[in-house]
Design an enzyme around this catalytic site. Sequence first.
Site, short mmCIF file in Angstrom:
data_model
loop_
_atom_site.label_atom_id
_atom_site.label_comp_id
_atom_site.label_asym_id
_atom_site.label_seq_id
_atom_site.Cartn_x
_atom_site.Cartn_y
_atom_site.Cartn_z
N HIS A 82 -11.44 2.74 0.67
CA HIS A 82 -10.54 3.94 1.12
C HIS A 82 -10.98 5.31 0.04
O HIS A 82 -11.04 6.55 0.55
CB HIS A 82 -9.63 3.75 1.40
CG HIS A 82 -7.77 4.43 0.68
ND1 HIS A 82 -7.58 4.83 1.99
CD2 HIS A 82 -7.56 5.17 -0.30
CE1 HIS A 82 -5.94 5.89 1.43
NE2 HIS A 82 -6.50 6.26 -0.31
N GLU A 83 -10.95 4.61 -1.00
CA GLU A 83 -11.49 6.20 -2.21
C GLU A 83 -13.09 6.69 -1.84
O GLU A 83 -12.55 7.88 -1.92
CB GLU A 83 -11.24 5.70 -3.34
CG GLU A 83 -9.89 4.66 -4.03
CD GLU A 83 -8.84 5.66 -3.94
OE1 GLU A 83 -9.66 6.83 -3.84
OE2 GLU A 83 -7.74 4.99 -3.98
N GLU A 95 -4.09 10.95 3.58
CA GLU A 95 -4.04 9.93 3.21
C GLU A 95 -4.62 8.56 4.34
O GLU A 95 -5.37 7.41 4.22
CB GLU A 95 -2.91 8.91 2.66
CG GLU A 95 -2.35 8.28 1.69
CD GLU A 95 -3.25 8.38 0.49
OE1 GLU A 95 -4.49 7.60 0.25
OE2 GLU A 95 -3.49 9.77 -0.04
#
Lengths: 181, 452
Positions: free
Chosen positions: B146-147, B229
Amino acid sequence: MGLLIGVGVLVLIALYFIGIYNSLVRARNEARNGWSQIDVQLKRRHDLIPNLVETVKGYAAHEKETLEAVIQARSAAVGAKTPGEAGKAEGMLGMALGNLFALSERYPDLKANENFLSLQEELSATENRIGFARQAYNDAATIYNNKREVFPANLISGGFEKAELFEIEIAAEREVPKVEF
Amino acid sequence: MWEQIRSNRRRSGFVVVAMGVLLVAVGMAITAMFAQDPGVMLLGGVAALVLWIVLWLVTVHGGDDIMLHMAGAKEIEHKHHPVLFNVVEEMTIAAALPQRPRVFVVDDPSPNAFAVGRDPKKAAVAVTTGLLRTLDRDELQGVVAHEIGHIKNRDVALLTTAGVMVGAIVMLAEIGLRTFWYSGGGRRSRSSNEGGGAQAAIMVVAILLLLLSPLLAQLMYFALSRRREHLADASGAMFSRYPEGLASALEKLGGRRAAPLADTSKVTAPMYIVAPLRKASGGGGSLFSTHPPLEERVRILRSMGGSADVGAYDAAYRKVKGRRIVGTHTLEASQPIPSRQADDDADRGGLFGEGGMLGAVEGARPRSRIRPAPSPGPEVSPAGPGAPPMAPPPLPPSSRRARIASDAFLQASGYVMRRCVDCGAVVKIPPSLQERVTACPRCKGDLEGQGE
């Protein structure tokens, strides 16, 4: 005046196709880079093996057969010339490593050895990296293939060869992480 | 897949441009209180932009280090946490980033993670010690993916730019309103002396703008942040090919987030994987949150139906939210990508699963990439006697072919395929273990003698 407009339109079209051509080149280079990343990871695995063999030797020197098999499979993989050969050799290497790790189960001291544990993590991480490098290559190759096949890029993409996807996995190569459970 | 990212970037660009227009309008509104000459007002707008650029430069210049420092992050090397390091390395490879981001650890019991770096070449990933304690390897991989997705999508640059703009708008609006309250009376009487009804109207508009713009800018910013996000979730699922890892990590993060992370400010909040400032419960879907509600993110990730590409995420998003998140026109072009859960774990990974042959090592060692499915989920279609070979429903033809091919390879290397009578899983047994595998590792059922 009409001539000027005509020339202008032609120039615009030319610029458009130059743009497409350049993006094709970029995509192809990305796919190629993805391919070479796989090799980088395979080499990493080859480099880790001598250390592993040495460590295991210290605890299970008499398991000659398994150790020999790993060493042989490694040199076969290092020496492989064609992709087909390499695939087969890497597969054999994976199998041999699998046997080696299965064997380690019988030696509690070896299993507790820190060096061995870190090598095991490194190898399984490398295994993962090989997988992810293939995945990244497939992603890049898919983008490239899409780019060269869509209209109007397909008018000028004749010189761009289609990139092959990694659909066949060298199955036995995956054995190293499996043995960890 | 990056076509989608690009179309999304364009859309995010519009948001930033809209914010810029708002900023200029605020600058003009302030000037309008002193002189209602269009030329002078325009000058005020330009001044506002200049303020933004100055703020932006200050933030950008060493902004990464400031943020890492503020969070108390310490850079680590491979030997300090090999598993974390390896996971970052793997995801770097999967995302084809030019360089591995630096790895930082924050000594904080609250599990969280963030990424910084406007430039993928100079990026960094930071995780808290709480996160490392809480998650297993697959979940950690999901979080790191995700990062890395944030880095690959260049969210840090985008959100810094937008965040500084919000800051400038809030700052200017406040200054403008204060000026109005303290000096407004005299000015108003003078302007009424001059008898300009139009000027009074401009004043009203200006005041309204100053009152509303901070709110508007923040709403836009939060919407942007939530969208990025979701996109990072989509990228993370794609890089790890294992949406379940991220989903179960998010679930754990949501459950344990009783104590908010120390030392976070509103500015840095959007960079984290879960909102660091908000309580776990409480109005998850609020317009004023930087992150989408966790349950929603988990639900989307879990409804990807065995695929791991951005298109599948988009479809799942639509199912859960009723609208699209990524650009749609390019989705058809990209191929569906099976997730690992459907591709590997359903039948191949089961061999060494719970109670499997080498189960003794489990727990002491980090989980590897190929792991048994966490539970006999929907991908284990219970096959009765005589049922067709087990195949997860969403498996695309390309990956079916890949599996057939890989099975052929396995059989050529001496593997034996045996199907479990009870759960239908196909167990592929390497030659060295054939006499030792007698029961299905997943359900302990009997194995058929026949091949696939």
